[in-house]
Design a protein around this motif. Structure first.
Motif, PDB file in Angstrom:
ATOM      1  N   ALA A 215       0.084   5.890  -3.429  1.00 30.83           N
ATOM      2  CA  ALA A 215      -0.837   6.415  -2.407  1.00 30.83           C
ATOM      3  C   ALA A 215      -2.171   5.668  -2.458  1.00 30.83           C
ATOM      4  N   PHE A 216      -2.651   5.389  -3.681  1.00 27.87           N
ATOM      5  CA  PHE A 216      -3.924   4.671  -3.811  1.00 27.87           C
ATOM      6  C   PHE A 216      -3.825   3.279  -3.172  1.00 27.87           C
ATOM      7  N   LYS A 217      -2.749   2.582  -3.510  1.00 23.94           N
ATOM      8  CA  LYS A 217      -2.610   1.209  -3.000  1.00 23.94           C
ATOM      9  C   LYS A 217      -2.436   1.176  -1.484  1.00 23.94           C
ATOM     10  N   GLN A 218      -1.814   2.217  -0.956  1.00 25.92           N
ATOM     11  CA  GLN A 218      -1.587   2.258   0.495  1.00 25.92           C
ATOM     12  C   GLN A 218      -2.758   2.882   1.239  1.00 25.92           C
ATOM     13  N   GLY A 219      -3.766   3.314   0.500  1.00 25.96           N
ATOM     14  CA  GLY A 219      -4.942   3.900   1.151  1.00 25.96           C
ATOM     15  C   GLY A 219      -4.704   5.277   1.730  1.00 25.96           C
ATOM     16  N   HIS A 220      -3.678   5.971   1.263  1.00 26.25           N
ATOM     17  CA  HIS A 220      -3.399   7.322   1.756  1.00 26.25           C
ATOM     18  C   HIS A 220      -4.267   8.352   1.038  1.00 26.25           C
ATOM     19  N   ASP A 221      -4.423   9.534   1.663  1.00 24.27           N
ATOM     20  CA  ASP A 221      -5.089  10.632   0.963  1.00 24.27           C
ATOM     21  C   ASP A 221      -4.105  11.767   0.689  1.00 24.27           C
ATOM     22  N   PHE A 222      -2.812  11.474   0.820  1.00 29.61           N
ATOM     23  CA  PHE A 222      -1.771  12.443   0.478  1.00 29.61           C
ATOM     24  C   PHE A 222      -0.759  11.749  -0.433  1.00 29.61           C
ATOM     25  N   ILE A 223       0.074  12.589  -1.082  1.00 27.57           N
ATOM     26  CA  ILE A 223       1.038  12.068  -2.052  1.00 27.57           C
ATOM     27  C   ILE A 223       2.458  12.223  -1.517  1.00 27.57           C
ATOM     28  N   GLN A 224       3.215  11.156  -1.523  1.00 27.46           N
ATOM     29  CA  GLN A 224       4.633  11.197  -1.163  1.00 27.46           C
ATOM     30  C   GLN A 224       5.431  11.400  -2.453  1.00 27.46           C
ATOM     31  N   PRO A 225       6.087  12.574  -2.621  1.00 32.49           N
ATOM     32  CA  PRO A 225       6.795  12.833  -3.883  1.00 32.49           C
ATOM     33  C   PRO A 225       7.876  11.802  -4.165  1.00 32.49           C
TER      34      PRO A 225
END
Lengths: 425, 425
Positions: free
Chosen positions: A296-306
């Motif tokens: 998520a950090f590397k993709q710049g997301h603010d949510f988590i894909q389990p």
């Protein structure tokens, strides 16, 4: 995390959890009274402990420094009664902050420290969170300490309950390594082996928490208190550095709560005037076989894909980490980064730390050392800034991970000539 | 113990071992200069460190209390350079003195403490003796740290050498449990598996010590310094009690050096004015499968008849204990006693301590707890006098000993009804 509010024992008395005054929702800020709650009744967001600290500055510092050599020296900053140090506890904390000059040299760094939490009573940081959960559970009127676990947490709960003189009920997967079963069973509590994976056991624990009103599941219905125990890692590092903050920290990520609470501890010390405000960067470490927060950090997301975990770093193998989004907040706010490393790199990390500093870490520690190395190589972590890495467990508990890569240098007959023939003299 | 004086590296400089001024024979009192010697050239008796302490009373106490949270706070009383705390060390010591009210209640005792040395860096008291041996070895010009061992000592030497940045060479029996091999091998030193028993390995180590002039075998050619490390157990107990001596102590006996040095530590504290002189009794604990000192005590002998060890308490399984006669002296002088316990009692002792105090001891700790129980039953140990027992190692290292007696309370399917059917709710 489910949003069920479990039943709670009626205490009939005022709850004394020291400076803790309420539970507040981390999403909407809604407040509820202190109790065995973990989800907001308004928005279903996670609850955390809210405080009104009564001491600060020099007075607080003197109080802490006069306290015992364990986490209860920070009792004025924790959701525990003021007399907590006088109750039967396994008294975790005050673990070593080791100056790691040998490792720093190998990695081309200037100043590196290892916060070695394998020195806790059952040899992992879980003793900290369980101790705080136990204190809150007793105050809230619970009479049984319980948890679902695959290892370190089971040990910590069984030991803490034994010393507190209360019953423990620990749920573990029935296919857990024999050594982890034994280490927990030794304390004589109730140990239930469940034919299922950790998700199955976690679900079962949630169901039982709803039925057994006297049972505190440390990481379920008293989770907000439990999680606060990790703040003490931040406090100790700052105090051991002489009341100042390091410039960079590297923290392993399982649920993510530990990383978030270390940051919370640092922030509190600043706001209470115990350390000077100074910029610091928080870095997160995951295994590639369970890297939802790193991804998520590397993709710049603010949510988590389990994800479905597949790594030797079993103590970090949480595929849907509850504190993942908060980890992203902390790392982004402080200008840190999150990396993940392969199982081969984890093993190299364990060996590197043991060889250079004489610290034998469990797989989670290997993840942290290997991530440090990777962050240095990519230039994300500055080798010239003072850095603290966290070793949260003991290599004695994850021997299987290294069984195929270390062993005797030679096997010989018991004679001087046999030894000399090895060329190892 | 052989009487060969090994070769020693020539240092060419004055040896600085703090307050240590000479080695003196424990039998004839003959003195020799500080060096890598362990046997008297006059009478072949064992040598020990002789001191001239330069500080005492209040000044010494303040110096100690201002020192680090490890054994180096007692540097003014040890054969180490004054700056020892600034050198790379694994810094053992300052382990917990646990108030054992639950165990005391079960045993009908008034005040009982457990000195829990499993909190050391490699989880046994061996870190203390190795740290002092390492300090002396460096000062005497040795460049390699070595030992024969079957477990705890191997871990301690490998870890201490890694952190000190020097080479370790550890000799173990090739049939040692895989987990003990791994735990030592992890640190990356030289690990030699020897096809033989501990006696074979010990003999080989003595031969190699005579050949390799740069090698310090911690328990052979620098043994007088090594043994002094156990004095710190006595110092810590007294300081943790608020600078006073307990009335009774129970100490496990392997070579016997630990018991003798705890007494020596107490005596020094009295003579230096750090504690008031007060009567205390020293009790010794052995496994029945290796009970030469217990047997000698009961028979009223002042010599030790060697035995062939056969017990699960492997860390105590020394059939011909070097300090046996001195143990008899201490126990007789203080009015204590020595008992031994069966392997079944050892296992019960491990379980009892874990269940009541949340401390998971290795087999040696089980010996001590079981011996305490037996001494109470026979009336030799007074339940109303303040007592300290020593747990010198960690249950994680001797899991095999309890594998057949502890385990899950139940194994179930992952459902609420399956759990309820166990009757454990």
């Amino acid at each position: 995390m489910t949003t069920v509010i479990p039943t709670s024992p009626s205490t009939g008395t005022t709850v004394d959890l020291g400076p803790a005054v309420a539970l507040s929702c981390r999403e909407c800020g809604n407040r509820v009274a202190l109790g065995p709650f973990y989800a907001c009744t308004e928005c279903f967001g996670p609850l955390e402990v809210a405080y009104e600290f009564t001491t600060s500055g020099e007075a607080l510092r003197e109080q802490i420094e006069a306290g015992p050599q364990n986490i209860w020296r920070y009792a004025p900053l924790l959701p525990v009664p003021a007399n907590i140090a006088d109750t039967p506890n396994i008294n975790p904390g005050s673990t070593k902050l080791v100056r790691a000059d040998n490792l720093a040299r190998e990695l081309g760094m200037k100043t590196l420290w290892v916060k070695d939490d394998s020195g806790n009573p059952t040899h992992s940081f879980k003793d900290r969170v369980v101790a705080v959960a136990l204190a809150a559970a007793r105050e809230l009127g619970f009479t049984v300490l319980a948890c679902p676990s695959t290892g370190n947490l089971a040990n910590a709960v069984a030991a803490a309950a034994a010393r507190a003189g209360i019953r423990s009920v620990v749920f573990v997967p029935s296919n857990l390594e024999q050594q982890k079963i034994l280490t927990t069973a030794a304390y004589g509590g109730t140990l239930i082996a469940v034919e299922g994976n950790y998700d199955d056991i976690n679900r079962l624990a949630g169901e039982i928490a709803g039925e057994q009103e006297d049972w505190a599941f440390v990481n379920v219905n008293v989770r907000p208190y439990y999680a606060e125990g990790s703040k003490t890692l931040g406090y100790e590092v700052a105090e051991q550095l002489g009341w100042r903050l390091p410039q960079q920290v590297v923290v392993p990520i399982a649920s993510g709560a530990q990383l978030v609470k270390i940051d919370k501890g640092f922030q509190e010390l600043v706001s209470l005037g115990l350390v000077d405000e100074a910029p610091y960067k928080v870095f997160g470490a995951q295994a590639t076989g369970c890297n939802p927060v790193s991804t998520a950090f590397k993709q710049g997301h603010d949510f988590i894909q389990p994800v479905r975990p597949d790594t030797i770093a079993k103590s970090l193998a949480i595929g849907n980490p509850a504190d993942g989004p908060y980890v992203l907040d902390v790392v982004n706010r402080t200008g840190g980064a999150i990396e993940d490393v392969t199982d081969e790199e984890v093993i190299e990390g364990i060996k590197l730390l043991a060889r250079t500093e004489g610290i034998f870490a469990e797989t989670a520690g290997g993840v942290t050392v290997a991530t440090l190395k990777k962050l240095l190589a990519s230039g994300q972590l500055d080798p010239n800034e003072e850095t603290v890495i966290f070793n949260t467990g003991d290599g004695l508990k994850t021997l299987d991970a290294i069984a195929h890569v270390v062993g005797p240098s030679a096997t010989i007959a018991p004679t001087l000539s046999a030894f000399e023939a090895t060329g190892l003299a």
